[in-house]
Every structure is written in structure tokens, then in C-alpha cells.
Design an enzyme around this catalytic site. Sequence first.
Site, PDB file in Angstrom:
ATOM      1  CB  SER A   1      -0.876   0.051   1.257  1.00 53.24           C
ATOM      2  OG  SER A   1      -1.968  -0.814   1.150  1.00 53.24           O
TER       3      SER A   1
ATOM      4  CD  GLU B   1       0.799  19.326  -8.861  1.00 58.19           C
ATOM      5  OE1 GLU B   1       1.130  18.286  -8.253  1.00 58.19           O
ATOM      6  OE2 GLU B   1       1.596  20.165  -9.289  1.00 58.19           O
ATOM      7  CB  SER B   2      -4.789  15.883  -5.202  1.00 52.64           C
ATOM      8  OG  SER B   2      -5.541  17.091  -5.087  1.00 52.64           O
TER       9      SER B   2
ATOM     10  CG  HIS C   1      -4.630   0.245  -1.241  1.00 55.78           C
ATOM     11  ND1 HIS C   1      -3.900   0.502  -0.110  1.00 55.78           N
ATOM     12  CD2 HIS C   1      -5.357   1.355  -1.479  1.00 55.78           C
ATOM     13  CE1 HIS C   1      -4.192   1.709   0.338  1.00 55.78           C
ATOM     14  NE2 HIS C   1      -5.073   2.253  -0.473  1.00 55.78           N
TER      15      HIS C   1
ATOM     16  CB  CYS D   1      -6.536  20.205  -7.646  1.00 59.10           C
ATOM     17  SG  CYS D   1      -5.044  20.611  -6.760  1.00 59.10           S
TER      18      CYS D   1
END
Lengths: 139, 139
Positions: free
Chosen positions: B57, B64-65, B70, B85
Site C-alpha cells: 500500500s 496537486e493532490s 493497494h 487539481c
Amino acid sequence: MINSCLGRHILAELYGCDSTVLNDRQQIEVIFVDAALKAGAEVREVAFHKFSPHGVSGVVVISESHLTIHTWPEYGYAAVDVFTCGDRVDPWVACDYIKEMLKAEHIFANELKRGFLDHTNAPKELQKIMNKKEEQKEK
Amino acid sequence: MINSCLGRHILAELYGCDSTVLNDRQQIEVIFVDAALKAGAEVREVAFHKFSPHGVSGVVVISESHLTIHTWPEYGYAAVDVFTCGDRVDPWVACDYIKEMLKAEHIFANELKRGFLDHTNAPKELQKIMNKKEEQKEK
């Protein structure tokens, strides 16, 4: 078993949040770790970042998948994801706690199923789930 | 402006991946950082975790985010999210690169819009977008 899925993923749009909280990296980190623990998850990695002049992004990697947040304090908005696998952890417990702690006035949240074991079910099941009204919550 | 949104979020279900890659924390971390950079994103935080006996994971927090993964090597499956974003970064560049590097045989991916500035648009726009066939890709 053929329709089993590996994970549950809540995508939540939180509006009308407390802008001071949304801009406080440390406070958000505590809220997210607490949210994971309250849901019964096991915390593995924690990474949060504060942007200038405003905004916080971060993630808590849990044994059961992850929680993420991106905040826009200037709009009172936060994009929150809670992704869990297994039956032991309820992602809604974490989501509800986060909503409360961010003092969100509105929340629009959808739960999606991830990882259908028979991959041919993935697109149609995903579409069906996306359309299920009872899984779109407005609180 | 009233219908503007802050982010684009790709949820991708990758099947038939190379199980050896899916179980290699270091390799996945490199793939994900490279995917972020190829898409033109700025990497802020990197956190990956290897599970026993199998599975990885992890997350790359970008300006930008985020990108998350996983993996379930035993099923050849990976759940991948790419959330960006702004207009400068194309999340599909990262998603396509990840698909290639994990050697996925099938990918089911949806792009959702996040953070409508007029929150009353959030539920209906989200629903509409989820139903748009052209935004559900099968490669």
C-alpha cells in the site's frame, strides 16, 4: 464469491467546514489518525503537508487501505476519501467522525466497491453501485 | 464558474497485473513517483508499506493532490487512485504509465470531478458524471 469485492471506498465532499481547522496541518493529522483508530483500523504510515498560503493535504495509510484529505480553506471545502478492505473496519465510522471534527455543514458521500474478484463484474457492478440511491448519503 | 470543480479523480481497477511487481514495495514506489513526475506533478510526501505475506500500500502526496495504490498480488489486482487539481497536470498520463508498468491486462477506470464550487451541484453533477459512458474507459 464471484461477486465478492476486496474493498469499500467512500468519496466524500465536505462543504461549509471550519476554515481554521482546514488550514491547520497538525489538527487535521490528529483528526485523521483518530478517525482511523475509531474505525478500528491499524495505522501504518502518516504523511501530511501544509501548503502556502493555505490548504492541507495528507494521508493515513492503514493496514486496511487509506484515508486521504485535501482542503481548500478559502472555500470551506475538503475532499475526503476513506478506503477500507476486509469486514472488520467500517469506513463510515471514520467518515462521520471527520465530518463532525471539520464541522462540515454539508456532506455528499458515495460508497464504491473496489476489487471485484471476477474482473468482468467490475465495470457493470461499479456502474450499478454508483447509481444506487441508498448509497448516496446527504447529511 | 458556478459549475467549476477543483479536482479530477481517476479510480482505476487494474487486473491481470504482474504479481512480482505488485509485491515489490520499492519498485512500486519508484513507479508511482515516476508516474507523478511524468504527469508534471510536484512530489511532496511519499509513504509506502509492504504487508506480510504479500501486498503493498502506498501514497504519493503531490502539490496537486495524490496518487495511491493497494495491491493484492495473489489476485493480480491493484486499486489505483490518481487525484489531481488544477489544469496543469493530466491524471491520465500517470494512470496510463502505471497500467503499463504494472503490466495490467485489464483496466476499468472512471474519472470523477471533485469539489464543485457551488456545493448544490455536487450530488447531481457527480451522479451525471458517473453515468457518462465516455468517461468509463476499458483498455
